[in-house]
Motif scaffolding. Structure first.
Motif, PDB file in Angstrom:
ATOM      1  N   ILE A  22      17.894 -12.283  -6.717  1.00 43.66           N
ATOM      2  CA  ILE A  22      16.783 -11.645  -6.018  1.00 43.66           C
ATOM      3  C   ILE A  22      15.560 -11.665  -6.928  1.00 43.66           C
ATOM      4  N   ARG A  23      14.395 -11.874  -6.351  1.00 41.80           N
ATOM      5  CA  ARG A  23      13.143 -11.869  -7.114  1.00 41.80           C
ATOM      6  C   ARG A  23      12.381 -10.622  -6.705  1.00 41.80           C
ATOM      7  N   ALA A  24      11.959  -9.859  -7.684  1.00 43.09           N
ATOM      8  CA  ALA A  24      11.296  -8.583  -7.411  1.00 43.09           C
ATOM      9  C   ALA A  24       9.925  -8.538  -8.065  1.00 43.09           C
ATOM     10  N   CYS A  25       9.112  -7.607  -7.583  1.00 44.08           N
ATOM     11  CA  CYS A  25       7.807  -7.345  -8.181  1.00 44.08           C
ATOM     12  C   CYS A  25       7.536  -5.853  -8.102  1.00 44.08           C
ATOM     13  N   ALA A  26       6.634  -5.394  -8.934  1.00 39.28           N
ATOM     14  CA  ALA A  26       6.266  -3.979  -8.953  1.00 39.28           C
ATOM     15  C   ALA A  26       5.423  -3.639  -7.732  1.00 39.28           C
ATOM     16  N   ALA A  27       5.601  -2.434  -7.239  1.00 40.10           N
ATOM     17  CA  ALA A  27       4.857  -1.972  -6.068  1.00 40.10           C
ATOM     18  C   ALA A  27       3.359  -1.968  -6.313  1.00 40.10           C
ATOM     19  N   ASP A  28       2.948  -1.783  -7.554  1.00 42.47           N
ATOM     20  CA  ASP A  28       1.517  -1.728  -7.854  1.00 42.47           C
ATOM     21  C   ASP A  28       0.909  -3.085  -8.214  1.00 42.47           C
ATOM     22  N   GLY A  77      -7.480  -4.840   5.136  1.00 39.61           N
ATOM     23  CA  GLY A  77      -7.237  -4.593   3.719  1.00 39.61           C
ATOM     24  C   GLY A  77      -6.652  -5.792   3.013  1.00 39.61           C
ATOM     25  N   ALA A  78      -7.378  -6.910   2.964  1.00 43.91           N
ATOM     26  CA  ALA A  78      -6.848  -8.153   2.408  1.00 43.91           C
ATOM     27  C   ALA A  78      -6.552  -8.051   0.917  1.00 43.91           C
ATOM     28  N   GLY A  79      -7.122  -7.110   0.233  1.00 44.80           N
ATOM     29  CA  GLY A  79      -6.834  -6.917  -1.180  1.00 44.80           C
ATOM     30  C   GLY A  79      -5.734  -5.898  -1.334  1.00 44.80           C
ATOM     31  N   GLY A  80      -5.814  -5.134  -2.367  1.00 46.89           N
ATOM     32  CA  GLY A  80      -4.872  -4.047  -2.556  1.00 46.89           C
ATOM     33  C   GLY A  80      -3.605  -4.468  -3.276  1.00 46.89           C
ATOM     34  N   THR A  81      -2.605  -3.625  -3.144  1.00 49.26           N
ATOM     35  CA  THR A  81      -1.355  -3.827  -3.865  1.00 49.26           C
ATOM     36  C   THR A  81      -0.235  -4.242  -2.922  1.00 49.26           C
ATOM     37  N   ALA A  83       2.535  -2.713  -2.467  1.00 47.34           N
ATOM     38  CA  ALA A  83       3.040  -1.543  -1.738  1.00 47.34           C
ATOM     39  C   ALA A  83       2.265  -1.286  -0.452  1.00 47.34           C
ATOM     40  N   GLU A  84       0.989  -1.618  -0.435  1.00 46.29           N
ATOM     41  CA  GLU A  84       0.158  -1.384   0.742  1.00 46.29           C
ATOM     42  C   GLU A  84       0.490  -2.332   1.891  1.00 46.29           C
ATOM     43  N   HIS A  85       1.163  -3.435   1.606  1.00 47.01           N
ATOM     44  CA  HIS A  85       1.397  -4.459   2.623  1.00 47.01           C
ATOM     45  C   HIS A  85       2.869  -4.799   2.835  1.00 47.01           C
ATOM     46  N   ALA A  86       3.738  -4.266   2.006  1.00 48.59           N
ATOM     47  CA  ALA A  86       5.166  -4.577   2.113  1.00 48.59           C
ATOM     48  C   ALA A  86       5.785  -3.907   3.331  1.00 48.59           C
ATOM     49  N   SER A  87       6.818  -4.519   3.845  1.00 49.86           N
ATOM     50  CA  SER A  87       7.593  -3.923   4.931  1.00 49.86           C
ATOM     51  C   SER A  87       8.511  -2.866   4.340  1.00 49.86           C
ATOM     52  N   ALA A  88       8.459  -1.697   4.908  1.00 47.81           N
ATOM     53  CA  ALA A  88       9.313  -0.602   4.439  1.00 47.81           C
ATOM     54  C   ALA A  88       9.732   0.186   5.671  1.00 47.81           C
ATOM     55  N   PRO A  89      10.828   0.839   5.689  1.00 53.23           N
ATOM     56  CA  PRO A  89      11.746   0.978   4.567  1.00 53.23           C
ATOM     57  C   PRO A  89      12.506  -0.310   4.327  1.00 53.23           C
ATOM     58  N   LEU A  90      13.112  -0.372   3.186  1.00 55.17           N
ATOM     59  CA  LEU A  90      13.898  -1.524   2.782  1.00 55.17           C
ATOM     60  C   LEU A  90      15.097  -1.674   3.705  1.00 55.17           C
ATOM     61  N   GLU A  91      15.271  -2.852   4.258  1.00 57.79           N
ATOM     62  CA  GLU A  91      16.444  -3.159   5.075  1.00 57.79           C
ATOM     63  C   GLU A  91      17.442  -3.863   4.178  1.00 57.79           C
ATOM     64  N   SER A  92      18.660  -3.345   4.126  1.00 53.13           N
ATOM     65  CA  SER A  92      19.668  -3.965   3.265  1.00 53.13           C
ATOM     66  C   SER A  92      20.982  -4.125   4.011  1.00 53.13           C
TER      67      SER A  92
END
Length: 147
Positions: A22-28, A77-81, A83-92
């Motif tokens: 899995i490849r991850a990145c920080a929310a910020d 909001g084309a910029g930002g972080t 976390a602002e654009h990720a799909s949540a909650p996490l589906e697992s």
């Protein structure tokens, strides 16, 4: 291709077809940096990780997909972080779950990616995408006559 696709996938487990690691990145992380990372590694999603002082380990909180990037570029909001654009909650889904169960879960959640977790620990071990399912389905179709 003849036959019911559900029957062709009936013996498969999520762990048989997931993409790993899995490849991850920080929310910020800035969204532009995440897009650069996805392009450089030729991947379609990143698991989003948050870390607070109360956490012993970072926790997975969502997924940023290529479609989330497109939506961000088309929205206000084309910029930002991330976390602002990720799909949540996490589906697992558990790695040992039947693939049919994961397909149903993807359809119900209207998502193209599930984070795959190890049974017991719940630790992420991979990602299941719609492309992974399609590749499994294509492989399950069997050899062509005359091969």
């Amino acid at each position: 291709m003849a036959g019911d696709p559900r029957q062709r996938l009936s013996g498969w487990r999520v762990g048989d077809v997931m993409s790993s690691p899995i490849r991850a990145c920080a929310a910020d992380m800035p969204l532009a940096d995440a897009a650069e990372l996805m392009a450089a590694e030729r991947i379609h999603c990143l698991a989003v990780v948050a870390h607070t002082p109360d956490d012993d380990e970072p926790r997975f909180v969502g997924v940023l997909s290529d479609l989330d990037l497109i939506a961000a570029l088309d929205g206000p909001g084309a910029g930002g972080t991330v976390a602002e654009h990720a799909s949540a909650p996490l589906e697992s889904v558990a790695a040992d779950a039947p693939l049919g169960t994961a397909v149903h879960q993807m359809r119900e959640a209207r998502t193209q990616h599930l984070v795959v977790v190890a049974e017991g620990s719940g630790r992420p071990v991979g990602v299941l995408s719609t492309l992974d399912v399609a590749q499994a389905l294509a492989g399950a179709a069997g050899a062509r006559p005359g091969d």
